[in-house]
Design an enzyme around this catalytic site. Structure first.
Site, short mmCIF file in Angstrom:
data_model
loop_
_atom_site.label_atom_id
_atom_site.label_comp_id
_atom_site.label_asym_id
_atom_site.label_seq_id
_atom_site.Cartn_x
_atom_site.Cartn_y
_atom_site.Cartn_z
CG HIS A 10 -48.70 -5.42 2.48
ND1 HIS A 10 -48.83 -4.68 1.33
CD2 HIS A 10 -47.47 -5.98 2.42
CE1 HIS A 10 -47.74 -4.82 0.61
NE2 HIS A 10 -46.91 -5.59 1.23
CG ASN A 11 -50.60 -9.57 2.34
OD1 ASN A 11 -51.62 -8.90 2.51
ND2 ASN A 11 -50.04 -9.72 1.17
#
Lengths: 340, 340, 340
Positions: A251-252
């Protein structure tokens, strides 16, 4: 010749046409109207086929080849066997790719919404889409023109796909915005919540993952790879990134333009890769790193620090590749000395 | 703010409500009735949003933040910008998780058995289940209340799922008993026969895999991970284990309570992890090991021996992390010396 | 005893029958007509069950076991507890496999083409095939007799499967020719285009992948593994290869007969493994290598050079295992010396 059960060859094409399609320069004196019917490797190519030489390693094969035509770097012209027509290129592999695409162009997509596909009433599909058997397209999803959705694919609610994007069998997408001409191979998983939780002796507490996955144009994602959605910021895959099979993108994560991520590599949460970074097979990046433009991470490396632009690193923990080879050599010498 | 196409925000909530929901302490003097409408990162949060500070690394961002409220450790109160209301917590990230869940609660499951789902007559489903398009539920399977079975999921014969368990798109389960509130993400493969055979020059002989996979309550298993069934004993995943994407769990493996297995890690057959072990990304454990309670295995480690409770190991072959850093430093020095 | 919800036991069988089925020698004086009803581990087996001893490590358990019968190497006969009947074998694990198969034979396949399966009119299926719900079989595909196609499987156009081949839930196959008695587990991806492109600052150019995947008889491929098709030559998996979960096989790779590839290992493009090579878990081979017959690659190794027949290599970069242990030991000593 490619198995005609699986591939359909176009052509034939003249040398002049091949030069024009690929940007190669036809060697002076070559017969512009000579006809070529297919591509083939140096070893098996015959007089009506075109091959290519991309590496010194295969010069011997080139010198013995019976190919009627060959794409080569101008440096090798004097090694060519008699009678072989040469297509000269500074980038023979790229030129070959264009020639091969001319013989085996992407098949025209025949529009069709299979009767067993489940397409929610509020989904919007551009013209010319093909949706295969058993695919599921969620409410408010938006597909650009000529998207090809494979059998059993699941496109989640509100997902957006650009034009000419293809999703392979059994892949699933949610919480994502995908660009044009993207190729998502079978079994890919995009947009599931990332691995985010507060560790706690009384039971880990899951943190809501409120971001999306944003995939830019011309990206390719290999079979069974996984791309988690962001926690609040988004997970971003830049234009033209090439991602191989069984890759994990946390994520990210942000990938710049043209990054190459080879099979079974992984990028942990919030790490950022600038443009044209190469992450070789089975390498891993811990979270929250910054990897500079055009950095190269060797296979199986474990990167625990930022990597500056243009650097090549190797090892676990990863160090500049020169240091890695020195350390490896020093250890070899040390172990030998102990033997004496 | 989260993309409203994919997420629906609840609220607004007052600071008093947030304190109550999360167990945080509202700083003395703060306005209990001040209204907050959303969560946001420190950098982008505005006066009607709540953020959090979980690491010293982000103190600068905290000091500059325009967030109306922020969850922080009491140690940082004196760094807070003027006008920011503080929610004090010893565990800011866990507190944030609870606050974020209040703004973005899990959507109520709308019961539905999609008309294209294939549910065997002898399967039994608890009340309030939702079974999406194209899912297949085998004979004698038993699902607890409010299970959510994604599109294209395959639940094998006699599989048991507890209440409130969710299975993501395209996952497949066989030969397993699964607890309550388990989250199985897209593409996960559970219960296939393990990699068990007698090697033989005349052809390897497959050994029947006669055990099951037993998954306890509150487990999460990431996208495209694989969990093989046992050979006779079972493969067991303890309560509250968190497993990331592309993880391999071999036959007869036993995970205690609350273990954390990060992406692309693998555990070979018959290895046992006690409670709260952390196995970082791309690490591997060979078979038949015992990993003590709360041990931590660093990323990419290759563990070939038992690990005592509480130890942290690193490297391949893995050694105590202090030794790993010493070895790494010694090698760096050795390589440098050779240069002189 | 195996959970009867998932497994059906055959039998009972006499010791004489077990000896005949498995090729073991019944110990002189044992009761040929003694009846055994099941297999079980040494620790839990009772007087009507048969167990096995395959490793010195479990001699203690063997000596304490209450198993009525046990398969052992003749070397251990004098350690057997009183009353235990012995089945003598030089290869106890293989013998156990055959005995266990006698108690738990592969279920007879009940032919059925599920009404929700989509089978193209031009596909040809041998007699006795079973095609589960939601499977898709493309135009001109050819399936041998008694193939078992799982729910949601996608068999691409012109794909050929031999007799008695099984494909697990949600797997997808394209551009491949598959032999007889092959087991393809859930989520496997076969035949997608390999990771082949010409890197270019102006955008990487995809090279058409014009080969196939050729899988010989008796191969097994584990859950969520990926096998890319060749670029022009084929990707080839030799007879009897055993491939575990989450393995990556790149384009043009050739595996000889009986190779064993353990979980999460990867083989890059154009590398060739001769017969009976073992590639342990999470190991990686770079492209264009030659790995000799019966070579063994240790777990997590990173192989960057050819490996001769019969060698065992370890480490990254991989070296002969003797050198690896020397290097590891030398480094340990060096680090200790620095401490003093």
């Amino acid at each position: 010749m490619a198995d005609p059960r699986f591939f359909t060859v176009s052509g034939p094409l003249t040398l002049a046409e091949l030069a024009e399609i690929s940007g190669a320069k036809l060697q002076t004196g070559a017969d512009r109207d000579r006809v070529v019917v297919d591509v083939a490797p140096l070893e098996t190519a015959g007089p009506d086929q075109v091959s290519f030489l991309d590496s010194k390693r295969y010069v011997e094969a080139f010198m013995r080849s019976k190919a009627g035509a060959c794409i080569v770097n101008p440096d090798f012209t004097d090694r060519a066997p008699d009678g072989m027509a040469l297509l000269l290129s500074e980038k023979p592999y790229k030129t070959y790719a264009l020639v091969a695409l001319a013989f085996y162009p992407k098949a025209e997509l025949e529009p069709c919404l299979h009767e067993t596909a489940i397409i929610e009433r509020t989904a919007r599909l551009g013209e010319g889409c093909r949706v295969e058997a058993g695919a599921v397209i969620g409410a408010r999803a938006e597909l650009g023109a000529r998207c090809h959705i494979g059998p059993g694919v699941v496109i989640g609610e509100s997902v957006v796909l650009g034009a000419d994007t293809m999703v392979g069998a059994g892949a699933s997408l949610s919480h994502c915005l995908v660009g044009a001409r993207v190729m998502i191979h079978p079994g890919v998983r995009i947009g599931q919540p990332g691995f985010g939780f507060a560790m706690d002796a009384g039971g880990h507490v899951k943190v809501p993952q409120l971001g999306r996955v944003v995939i830019h144009d011309d990206v390719e994602i290999g079979a069974n790879s996984t791309v988690d959605r962001g926690t609040g910021p988004d997970t971003v895959i830049g234009p033209g990134c090439m991602i191989d099979n069984l890759v994990q993108i946390g994520h990210n994560v942000q990938l710049g333009q043209g990054c190459v991520i080879v099979a079974q590599a992984g990028v942990a949460g919030s790490t950022k890769l600038e443009d044209n970074v190469v992450l070789a097979a089975q390498a891993g990046l811990i979270g929250h790193l910054h990897i500079g433009k055009e950095a190269r991470i060797a296979a199986q490396s474990g990167v625990m620090r930022d990597v500056p632009a243009g650097a090549t690193v190797c090892g676990a923990p990863a160090v500049p590749i020169r240091d890695f080879f020195r350390q490896t050599a020093a250890l070899v010498r040390l172990a030998k000395r102990k033997d004496e």
